[in-house]
Motif scaffolding. Sequence first.
Motif, mmCIF file in Angstrom:
data_model
loop_
_atom_site.group_PDB
_atom_site.id
_atom_site.type_symbol
_atom_site.label_atom_id
_atom_site.label_comp_id
_atom_site.label_asym_id
_atom_site.label_seq_id
_atom_site.Cartn_x
_atom_site.Cartn_y
_atom_site.Cartn_z
ATOM 1 N N LEU A 225 0.825 -1.202 0.000
ATOM 2 C CA LEU A 225 0.000 0.000 0.000
ATOM 3 C C LEU A 225 0.861 1.255 0.000
ATOM 4 O O LEU A 225 1.813 1.364 0.763
ATOM 5 C CB LEU A 225 -0.899 0.002 1.243
ATOM 6 N N GLN A 226 0.516 2.187 -0.880
ATOM 7 C CA GLN A 226 1.175 3.494 -0.907
ATOM 8 C C GLN A 226 0.137 4.537 -0.493
ATOM 9 O O GLN A 226 -0.675 4.970 -1.307
ATOM 10 C CB GLN A 226 1.704 3.811 -2.300
ATOM 11 N N PRO A 227 0.133 4.937 0.774
ATOM 12 C CA PRO A 227 -0.833 5.941 1.215
ATOM 13 C C PRO A 227 -0.422 7.347 0.788
ATOM 14 O O PRO A 227 0.704 7.573 0.346
ATOM 15 C CB PRO A 227 -0.807 5.806 2.737
ATOM 16 N N ASN A 228 -1.356 8.297 0.915
ATOM 17 C CA ASN A 228 -1.085 9.705 0.639
ATOM 18 C C ASN A 228 -0.696 9.940 -0.829
ATOM 19 O O ASN A 228 0.112 10.807 -1.131
ATOM 20 C CB ASN A 228 0.001 10.227 1.585
ATOM 21 N N ALA A 229 -1.307 9.178 -1.738
ATOM 22 C CA ALA A 229 -1.006 9.293 -3.165
ATOM 23 C C ALA A 229 -1.903 10.358 -3.808
ATOM 24 O O ALA A 229 -2.815 10.873 -3.178
ATOM 25 C CB ALA A 229 -1.228 7.946 -3.851
ATOM 26 N N LYS A 230 -1.636 10.662 -5.061
ATOM 27 C CA LYS A 230 -2.440 11.657 -5.771
ATOM 28 C C LYS A 230 -3.825 11.137 -6.125
ATOM 29 O O LYS A 230 -4.779 11.898 -6.195
ATOM 30 C CB LYS A 230 -1.730 12.108 -7.049
ATOM 31 N N THR B 88 -5.301 7.665 -1.697
ATOM 32 C CA THR B 88 -5.136 9.080 -1.350
ATOM 33 C C THR B 88 -5.175 9.338 0.156
ATOM 34 O O THR B 88 -4.660 10.343 0.618
ATOM 35 C CB THR B 88 -6.237 9.939 -2.018
ATOM 36 N N ALA B 89 -5.768 8.456 0.915
ATOM 37 C CA ALA B 89 -5.904 8.659 2.364
ATOM 38 C C ALA B 89 -4.556 8.616 3.062
ATOM 39 O O ALA B 89 -3.629 7.917 2.629
ATOM 40 C CB ALA B 89 -6.824 7.604 2.952
ATOM 41 N N GLN B 90 -4.462 9.356 4.149
ATOM 42 C CA GLN B 90 -3.235 9.370 4.950
ATOM 43 C C GLN B 90 -3.230 8.178 5.906
ATOM 44 O O GLN B 90 -4.288 7.716 6.335
ATOM 45 C CB GLN B 90 -3.135 10.666 5.734
ATOM 46 N N PRO B 91 -2.038 7.705 6.265
ATOM 47 C CA PRO B 91 -1.950 6.545 7.163
ATOM 48 C C PRO B 91 -2.097 6.943 8.636
ATOM 49 O O PRO B 91 -1.236 6.661 9.461
ATOM 50 C CB PRO B 91 -0.561 5.988 6.862
ATOM 51 N N ILE B 92 -3.173 7.638 8.947
ATOM 52 C CA ILE B 92 -3.415 8.098 10.318
ATOM 53 C C ILE B 92 -4.724 7.475 10.806
ATOM 54 O O ILE B 92 -5.743 7.542 10.114
ATOM 55 C CB ILE B 92 -3.512 9.640 10.366
ATOM 56 N N ASP B 93 -4.688 6.887 11.984
ATOM 57 C CA ASP B 93 -5.880 6.295 12.611
ATOM 58 C C ASP B 93 -6.585 5.280 11.713
ATOM 59 O O ASP B 93 -7.809 5.178 11.732
ATOM 60 C CB ASP B 93 -6.882 7.388 13.018
ATOM 61 N N GLY B 94 -5.848 4.553 10.901
ATOM 62 C CA GLY B 94 -6.425 3.511 10.054
ATOM 63 C C GLY B 94 -7.187 4.008 8.833
ATOM 64 O O GLY B 94 -7.886 3.237 8.180
ATOM 65 N N ARG B 95 -7.052 5.293 8.511
ATOM 66 C CA ARG B 95 -7.786 5.847 7.360
ATOM 67 C C ARG B 95 -7.374 5.185 6.054
ATOM 68 O O ARG B 95 -8.217 4.946 5.179
ATOM 69 C CB ARG B 95 -7.564 7.348 7.258
ATOM 70 N N ALA B 96 -6.089 4.924 5.883
ATOM 71 C CA ALA B 96 -5.617 4.297 4.640
ATOM 72 C C ALA B 96 -6.154 2.870 4.513
ATOM 73 O O ALA B 96 -6.514 2.440 3.415
ATOM 74 C CB ALA B 96 -4.091 4.307 4.577
ATOM 75 N N ASN B 97 -6.242 2.141 5.612
ATOM 76 C CA ASN B 97 -6.793 0.785 5.575
ATOM 77 C C ASN B 97 -8.264 0.805 5.176
ATOM 78 O O ASN B 97 -8.707 0.000 4.358
ATOM 79 C CB ASN B 97 -6.638 0.101 6.929
ATOM 80 N N LEU B 98 -9.025 1.739 5.753
ATOM 81 C CA LEU B 98 -10.442 1.850 5.406
ATOM 82 C C LEU B 98 -10.620 2.244 3.940
ATOM 83 O O LEU B 98 -11.496 1.713 3.252
ATOM 84 C CB LEU B 98 -11.134 2.861 6.314
ATOM 85 N N ILE C 21 -8.320 -7.518 6.448
ATOM 86 C CA ILE C 21 -6.862 -7.390 6.543
ATOM 87 C C ILE C 21 -6.394 -8.353 7.626
ATOM 88 O O ILE C 21 -6.692 -8.164 8.797
ATOM 89 C CB ILE C 21 -6.447 -5.940 6.874
ATOM 90 N N GLN C 22 -5.663 -9.391 7.211
ATOM 91 C CA GLN C 22 -5.209 -10.397 8.168
ATOM 92 C C GLN C 22 -3.910 -9.987 8.850
ATOM 93 O O GLN C 22 -3.743 -10.218 10.031
ATOM 94 C CB GLN C 22 -5.018 -11.746 7.471
ATOM 95 N N HIS C 23 -2.994 -9.422 8.071
ATOM 96 C CA HIS C 23 -1.691 -9.005 8.608
ATOM 97 C C HIS C 23 -1.333 -7.653 8.012
ATOM 98 O O HIS C 23 -1.682 -7.345 6.878
ATOM 99 C CB HIS C 23 -0.585 -10.013 8.243
ATOM 100 N N GLY C 24 -0.616 -6.850 8.784
ATOM 101 C CA GLY C 24 -0.093 -5.600 8.268
ATOM 102 C C GLY C 24 -0.969 -4.387 8.510
ATOM 103 O O GLY C 24 -0.966 -3.462 7.704
ATOM 104 N N LEU C 25 -1.705 -4.357 9.593
ATOM 105 C CA LEU C 25 -2.565 -3.213 9.876
ATOM 106 C C LEU C 25 -1.789 -1.906 9.974
ATOM 107 O O LEU C 25 -2.279 -0.858 9.600
ATOM 108 C CB LEU C 25 -3.353 -3.435 11.169
ATOM 109 N N THR C 26 -0.555 -1.952 10.480
ATOM 110 C CA THR C 26 0.218 -0.719 10.667
ATOM 111 C C THR C 26 1.348 -0.553 9.665
ATOM 112 O O THR C 26 2.041 0.454 9.695
ATOM 113 C CB THR C 26 0.804 -0.665 12.093
ATOM 114 N N GLY C 27 1.532 -1.507 8.768
ATOM 115 C CA GLY C 27 2.617 -1.410 7.791
ATOM 116 C C GLY C 27 2.086 -1.247 6.378
ATOM 117 O O GLY C 27 0.883 -1.256 6.132
#
Length: 85
Positions: A10-15, A32-42, A61-67
Amino acid sequence: MPKQIIQIHLQPNAKRDEICGEYDGKIKIAITAQPIDGRANLALIKFLSKRLHISKSSIEIQHGLTGRDKTLCITSDTDVKELLK
């Protein structure tokens, strides 16, 4: 329905939200979402559910919630890897 396991980079904060191809043997997805408070995962789950035409509850998401590297379990009848190419 069958469960499928896929590897995502995952590449968060993209155009824009898009599938970028392959990265290190994983499917690279820009969100496009930032990786703050799980926004990018959602945002990833929402993007994939629209792209694959399945419900958001079918994606886990089984693994990698914070990576950036994530392992997803997707419940779907269609071949998910083919749709994400």
